[in-house]
Design a protein around this motif. Structure first.
Motif, PDB file in Angstrom:
ATOM      1  N   LEU A  69       4.139 -27.862   2.848  1.00  0.00           N
ATOM      2  CA  LEU A  69       3.848 -28.444   2.055  1.00  0.00           C
ATOM      3  C   LEU A  69       4.203 -29.536   1.808  1.00  0.00           C
ATOM      4  CD1 LEU A  69       2.903 -25.274  -0.440  1.00  0.00           C
ATOM      5  CD2 LEU A  69       1.057 -27.422   0.533  1.00  0.00           C
ATOM      6  N   LEU A  70       5.768 -29.327   1.431  1.00  0.00           N
ATOM      7  CA  LEU A  70       6.909 -30.545   1.666  1.00  0.00           C
ATOM      8  C   LEU A  70       7.744 -30.997   1.923  1.00  0.00           C
ATOM      9  CD1 LEU A  70       9.449 -28.143   0.287  1.00  0.00           C
ATOM     10  CD2 LEU A  70       8.046 -29.825  -1.710  1.00  0.00           C
ATOM     11  N   THR A  71       6.916 -31.631   3.781  1.00  0.00           N
ATOM     12  CA  THR A  71       6.931 -32.562   4.520  1.00  0.00           C
ATOM     13  C   THR A  71       5.736 -32.873   4.453  1.00  0.00           C
ATOM     14  OG1 THR A  71       6.263 -30.518   6.943  1.00  0.00           O
ATOM     15  CG2 THR A  71       8.829 -31.187   5.731  1.00  0.00           C
ATOM     16  N   GLY A  72       4.766 -33.091   3.847  1.00  0.00           N
ATOM     17  CA  GLY A  72       3.329 -33.311   4.303  1.00  0.00           C
ATOM     18  C   GLY A  72       3.626 -34.402   3.202  1.00  0.00           C
ATOM     19  N   GLY A  73       2.444 -35.408   2.063  1.00  0.00           N
ATOM     20  CA  GLY A  73       2.469 -36.614   1.464  1.00  0.00           C
ATOM     21  C   GLY A  73       2.621 -35.929   0.580  1.00  0.00           C
ATOM     22  N   PHE A  74       1.889 -34.224  -0.179  1.00  0.00           N
ATOM     23  CA  PHE A  74       1.934 -33.840  -1.322  1.00  0.00           C
ATOM     24  C   PHE A  74       3.556 -33.485  -1.545  1.00  0.00           C
ATOM     25  CE2 PHE A  74       2.199 -29.776  -3.635  1.00  0.00           C
ATOM     26  CZ  PHE A  74       2.067 -29.918  -5.047  1.00  0.00           C
ATOM     27  N   GLY A  75       3.695 -33.159  -0.825  1.00  0.00           N
ATOM     28  CA  GLY A  75       5.741 -32.643  -0.875  1.00  0.00           C
ATOM     29  C   GLY A  75       6.497 -33.626  -1.398  1.00  0.00           C
ATOM     30  N   GLN A  99       5.432 -36.835  -3.005  1.00  0.00           N
ATOM     31  CA  GLN A  99       5.198 -37.563  -3.967  1.00  0.00           C
ATOM     32  C   GLN A  99       5.398 -36.345  -5.035  1.00  0.00           C
ATOM     33  OE1 GLN A  99       0.980 -37.320  -5.375  1.00  0.00           O
ATOM     34  NE2 GLN A  99       1.078 -37.659  -6.722  1.00  0.00           N
ATOM     35  N   LEU A 100       5.315 -35.066  -5.223  1.00  0.00           N
ATOM     36  CA  LEU A 100       6.230 -33.824  -5.706  1.00  0.00           C
ATOM     37  C   LEU A 100       7.238 -34.117  -5.933  1.00  0.00           C
ATOM     38  CD1 LEU A 100       5.540 -31.118  -7.284  1.00  0.00           C
ATOM     39  CD2 LEU A 100       6.451 -29.764  -5.575  1.00  0.00           C
ATOM     40  N   LEU A 101       8.156 -34.466  -4.741  1.00  0.00           N
ATOM     41  CA  LEU A 101       9.578 -34.573  -5.054  1.00  0.00           C
ATOM     42  C   LEU A 101      10.259 -35.975  -5.720  1.00  0.00           C
ATOM     43  CD1 LEU A 101      10.650 -32.994  -1.247  1.00  0.00           C
ATOM     44  CD2 LEU A 101      11.480 -32.077  -3.626  1.00  0.00           C
ATOM     45  N   HIS A 102       9.257 -37.122  -5.333  1.00  0.00           N
ATOM     46  CA  HIS A 102       9.787 -38.573  -6.038  1.00  0.00           C
ATOM     47  C   HIS A 102       9.386 -38.301  -7.655  1.00  0.00           C
ATOM     48  CE1 HIS A 102       8.760 -42.866  -7.229  1.00  0.00           C
ATOM     49  NE2 HIS A 102       9.477 -43.267  -6.109  1.00  0.00           N
ATOM     50  N   THR A 103       8.286 -37.232  -8.133  1.00  0.00           N
ATOM     51  CA  THR A 103       7.704 -37.593  -9.497  1.00  0.00           C
ATOM     52  C   THR A 103       9.201 -36.766 -10.343  1.00  0.00           C
ATOM     53  OG1 THR A 103       5.617 -37.386  -8.747  1.00  0.00           O
ATOM     54  CG2 THR A 103       6.569 -36.242 -10.954  1.00  0.00           C
ATOM     55  N   LEU A 104       9.401 -35.686  -9.088  1.00  0.00           N
ATOM     56  CA  LEU A 104      10.879 -34.885  -9.834  1.00  0.00           C
ATOM     57  C   LEU A 104      11.720 -35.495  -9.844  1.00  0.00           C
ATOM     58  CD1 LEU A 104      11.390 -32.473 -10.545  1.00  0.00           C
ATOM     59  CD2 LEU A 104      12.126 -31.861  -8.385  1.00  0.00           C
ATOM     60  N   PHE A 105      12.171 -36.371  -9.066  1.00  0.00           N
ATOM     61  CA  PHE A 105      14.142 -37.139  -9.371  1.00  0.00           C
ATOM     62  C   PHE A 105      13.069 -37.912 -10.338  1.00  0.00           C
ATOM     63  CE2 PHE A 105      16.096 -40.380  -7.488  1.00  0.00           C
ATOM     64  CZ  PHE A 105      17.204 -39.773  -7.626  1.00  0.00           C
ATOM     65  N   ASP A 106      12.496 -39.027 -10.608  1.00  0.00           N
ATOM     66  CA  ASP A 106      11.575 -40.284 -10.862  1.00  0.00           C
ATOM     67  C   ASP A 106      11.834 -39.253 -12.999  1.00  0.00           C
ATOM     68  OD1 ASP A 106      11.650 -41.697  -9.563  1.00  0.00           O
ATOM     69  OD2 ASP A 106       9.499 -42.570  -9.578  1.00  0.00           O
TER      70      ASP A 106
END
Length: 62
Positions: free
Chosen positions: A38-44, A46-53
């Protein structure tokens, strides 16, 4: 004649705990594999980028 043991099945239960550890280890490895996918795909990404922002905006940096 000897008195009955206080724990007659104590020896027989050793294999059960070993089997429980094996099932727990297999389940943990499966969950880790699923999270990795999940985290190495596109969803992950996007999730990490949103969380970081979001964290940066909470700190007042971003």
């Amino acid at each position: 004649m000897t008195a009955p043991s206080a724990h007659p099945t104590r020896q027989a239960e050793r294999g059960i705990t070993t089997a429980e550890y094996a099932v727990g280890t297999a389940a943990g490895a499966g969950l880790a594999g699923l999270l990795y996918k999940l985290l190495t795909g596109g969803f992950g990404d996007q999730l990490l980028h949103t969380l970081f922002d979001h964290v940066l905006s909470l700190l007042g940096v971003g």
